[in-house]
Design a protein around this motif. Sequence first.
Motif, short mmCIF file in Angstrom:
data_model
loop_
_atom_site.label_atom_id
_atom_site.label_comp_id
_atom_site.label_asym_id
_atom_site.label_seq_id
_atom_site.Cartn_x
_atom_site.Cartn_y
_atom_site.Cartn_z
N VAL A 185 -8.09 39.15 15.79
CA VAL A 185 -8.50 38.58 17.46
C VAL A 185 -8.92 40.17 18.12
O VAL A 185 -9.70 39.78 18.92
CB VAL A 185 -7.02 38.17 17.82
CG1 VAL A 185 -6.01 39.40 18.05
CG2 VAL A 185 -7.35 37.67 19.04
N GLU B 287 -10.94 42.22 17.04
CA GLU B 287 -12.18 42.40 16.55
C GLU B 287 -13.55 41.71 17.59
O GLU B 287 -14.56 42.01 17.50
CB GLU B 287 -12.68 42.01 15.29
CG GLU B 287 -12.35 42.88 14.19
CD GLU B 287 -13.15 42.42 12.76
OE1 GLU B 287 -13.75 42.76 12.65
OE2 GLU B 287 -12.21 41.62 12.26
N ILE B 288 -12.86 40.96 18.17
CA ILE B 288 -13.65 39.96 19.30
C ILE B 288 -14.14 40.74 20.15
O ILE B 288 -13.54 41.74 21.06
CB ILE B 288 -12.71 38.85 19.99
CG1 ILE B 288 -12.40 37.82 18.83
CG2 ILE B 288 -13.39 38.07 20.94
CD1 ILE B 288 -11.60 36.77 19.36
N GLY B 289 -15.55 40.71 20.58
CA GLY B 289 -16.18 41.85 21.70
C GLY B 289 -16.50 40.89 22.61
O GLY B 289 -16.94 39.64 22.53
N TRP B 290 -17.00 41.59 23.66
CA TRP B 290 -17.94 40.98 24.87
C TRP B 290 -19.34 41.92 24.88
O TRP B 290 -19.10 42.97 25.01
CB TRP B 290 -16.97 40.95 25.97
CG TRP B 290 -17.67 40.52 27.13
CD1 TRP B 290 -18.14 41.26 28.20
CD2 TRP B 290 -17.78 39.16 27.28
NE1 TRP B 290 -18.69 40.41 29.15
CE2 TRP B 290 -18.53 39.15 28.87
CE3 TRP B 290 -17.62 37.85 26.91
CZ2 TRP B 290 -18.83 37.88 29.43
CZ3 TRP B 290 -17.98 36.78 27.47
CH2 TRP B 290 -18.63 36.75 28.80
N ASP B 291 -20.31 40.92 24.85
CA ASP B 291 -21.44 41.78 24.89
C ASP B 291 -22.21 41.66 26.35
O ASP B 291 -23.31 41.97 26.67
CB ASP B 291 -22.53 41.13 24.07
CG ASP B 291 -22.99 39.84 24.33
OD1 ASP B 291 -22.73 39.33 25.16
OD2 ASP B 291 -23.81 39.40 23.42
N PHE C 204 -18.70 36.15 24.15
CA PHE C 204 -17.78 36.66 23.17
C PHE C 204 -18.40 37.01 22.02
O PHE C 204 -19.25 35.93 21.42
CB PHE C 204 -16.66 36.10 22.93
CG PHE C 204 -15.65 36.07 24.16
CD1 PHE C 204 -14.92 37.13 24.51
CD2 PHE C 204 -15.16 35.00 24.97
CE1 PHE C 204 -14.14 37.27 25.53
CE2 PHE C 204 -14.18 35.00 25.98
CZ PHE C 204 -13.73 36.34 26.24
N VAL C 205 -18.34 37.91 21.29
CA VAL C 205 -19.31 38.17 19.98
C VAL C 205 -18.23 38.70 18.91
O VAL C 205 -16.94 39.25 18.93
CB VAL C 205 -20.46 39.36 20.06
CG1 VAL C 205 -21.39 38.66 21.02
CG2 VAL C 205 -19.73 40.39 20.56
N ASP C 206 -18.73 38.37 17.43
CA ASP C 206 -17.93 39.04 16.41
C ASP C 206 -18.33 40.47 16.14
O ASP C 206 -19.19 41.14 16.81
CB ASP C 206 -18.07 37.91 15.20
CG ASP C 206 -19.33 38.05 14.78
OD1 ASP C 206 -20.25 38.66 15.11
OD2 ASP C 206 -19.93 37.12 13.87
N ALA C 207 -17.93 40.79 14.89
CA ALA C 207 -18.04 42.33 14.70
C ALA C 207 -19.41 42.57 14.30
O ALA C 207 -20.03 43.71 14.29
CB ALA C 207 -16.99 42.71 13.49
N ASP C 208 -20.00 41.75 13.98
CA ASP C 208 -21.49 41.78 13.85
C ASP C 208 -22.42 41.36 15.13
O ASP C 208 -23.67 41.09 14.74
CB ASP C 208 -22.19 40.74 12.57
CG ASP C 208 -21.69 41.26 11.30
OD1 ASP C 208 -21.21 42.49 11.19
OD2 ASP C 208 -20.66 40.21 10.46
N GLU C 209 -22.00 41.31 16.19
CA GLU C 209 -22.53 41.13 17.43
C GLU C 209 -23.14 39.60 17.49
O GLU C 209 -23.92 39.30 18.40
CB GLU C 209 -23.66 41.91 17.77
CG GLU C 209 -23.34 43.39 17.75
CD GLU C 209 -22.47 43.62 18.88
OE1 GLU C 209 -22.93 43.22 20.05
OE2 GLU C 209 -21.18 43.99 19.03
N PHE D 112 -9.48 41.03 28.23
CA PHE D 112 -10.89 40.19 28.11
C PHE D 112 -10.73 38.89 28.75
O PHE D 112 -11.55 38.16 29.07
CB PHE D 112 -10.98 40.12 26.67
CG PHE D 112 -11.82 41.07 26.16
CD1 PHE D 112 -12.37 42.25 26.77
CD2 PHE D 112 -12.68 41.00 24.88
CE1 PHE D 112 -13.18 43.13 26.42
CE2 PHE D 112 -13.37 41.72 24.22
CZ PHE D 112 -13.61 42.93 24.86
N ALA D 113 -9.40 38.53 29.17
CA ALA D 113 -9.09 37.38 29.76
C ALA D 113 -10.26 37.28 31.10
O ALA D 113 -10.59 35.96 31.29
CB ALA D 113 -7.76 37.33 30.43
N VAL E 111 -12.91 34.95 30.09
CA VAL E 111 -12.79 33.55 29.71
C VAL E 111 -13.57 32.59 30.39
O VAL E 111 -14.37 31.73 29.68
CB VAL E 111 -11.23 33.41 29.50
CG1 VAL E 111 -10.94 31.92 28.96
CG2 VAL E 111 -10.81 34.18 28.01
#
Lengths: 125, 366
Positions: free
Chosen positions: B199, B201-205, B209-214, B234-235, B238
Amino acid sequence: MARRRSIEIALLTIGAGVFVGYPLVRDMTSEPVQRNRYVDRRSCECDYPAGCSYVDRAWVGPWYTRAEDRNRATPASGACRANYLAGRYASGREGAGNDSYRAPTIEQGRRGGFGSTGRVRSAGS
Amino acid sequence: MRRRVHPAREHWRQRVADLGLDFHTIDGAAYWVDDGCYHFDEAQIDRLEAAGNTLHALCLEAVDHVVRTGEYAALGLTDACAALVEASWRAGEPTLYGRMDLAWTGEGEPRLLEYNADTPTALYEASVLQWQWLEDTRAGRDQFNLIHEKLIERWRTIIDPQQVVHLAGCIHEDEDRLTVQYLADTCLQAGGIARVLAVDEIGWDGQAFVDADEQPIARLFKLYPWEWLLAEPFAAHVPQARTRWIEPAWKQVLSNKALLPLLWRLFPGHPNLLPASFDPHALSGTVVVKPCFGREGEGVRLWGEPPLAVPDGYVVQAYAPLYQGAHGHAVLGLWIVGDEAVGLGVREDDGPVTGNRARFVPHCFD
């Protein structure tokens, strides 16, 4: 109503000797991640011959944790960067080989904004 | 309904470990019970199934009531939470699964203790391991267990073919990892493309929301409670994110034990409900005091008579005895997939409050 299954339960990814159909879980829960940003592709590929991508007008390497970077033989932040930091060649100088390497900036992962509660407790109920 | 002793399978530890359950024994005590089972007759299973379907329908009515009336404050939900609940309910965001915990001794009506509607675990044990146990032992004719095929069927209705679904959880925890991985497996079998991640690993670009590979996260299953998620940094992203969540935000109404007084108020005297209130004076006799957001028995306490007061964030529920035998107290976990009761898992603990050291005991019926 019959509740007995008519089928054998098939699992693709769990248990001994099963086929894994998607990337395995990566546990990066304990440390924030970071990655290198390069001004040119050549420098990126010097550190990551097969791991560069063009994102937001820069070449970037894969995400890694500081723990992963502690392996001196294969630092996660890249061997060329390690050589550069050790003063083995200069950055930004035009020329053949690694002398053209331009050191990256380190981008802190925009991650870890979720999960802080879960680091101390299981989330299931 | 009765607890039977049954010979354990030879090499059962290896058997369950081969199926993916490494934590069959925790601190020297069995988590998975292989030398016993709960045995029901078919009429009892019919009754449990009917109770599950009825209770789930009542719960949906309760969510609708909350959204229509705006009674969020009683649930302890902030305005920001309420907005998410409302938007997800009005948009018809689909649910995947949940687990109702019921008190029942095999007679009368099963009673709802709580609805783990957001992040239930012990799913794999109920769906796969106990079925394999029945196949191996033939201890009974049948088992109330359509969880696996119903999960696959449900995924097919809520995702598009070849849709990428991210599944996030506290994957450093064995139990959570197994649940997430099992749900990823069923998603994969339904034609989805499942990506498991931690959880955090979730990113914000900046936009999504993005995964570890963007890669953007369009559909996200999270084995992570909404109340934790919305309390974290990060809320803030949302409301603007286009991510569709599984479980949806409206499940906050059901996974919250403030649901219990609400249900009792909306459906007083319903045979599958127990009297419940925020006010201890509204009840008499033995009661159970529960925190609205506690997990795995945390903070739950029995009182011989109602206490004079309870803190904010707690509810009081009338006590209903669990099945009790020589091996402990059993709570019945009724699995809901989509809107249908599809299976049963029994957990057993030494005391009347089922905690995180409860044992999973397989079941069967004839």
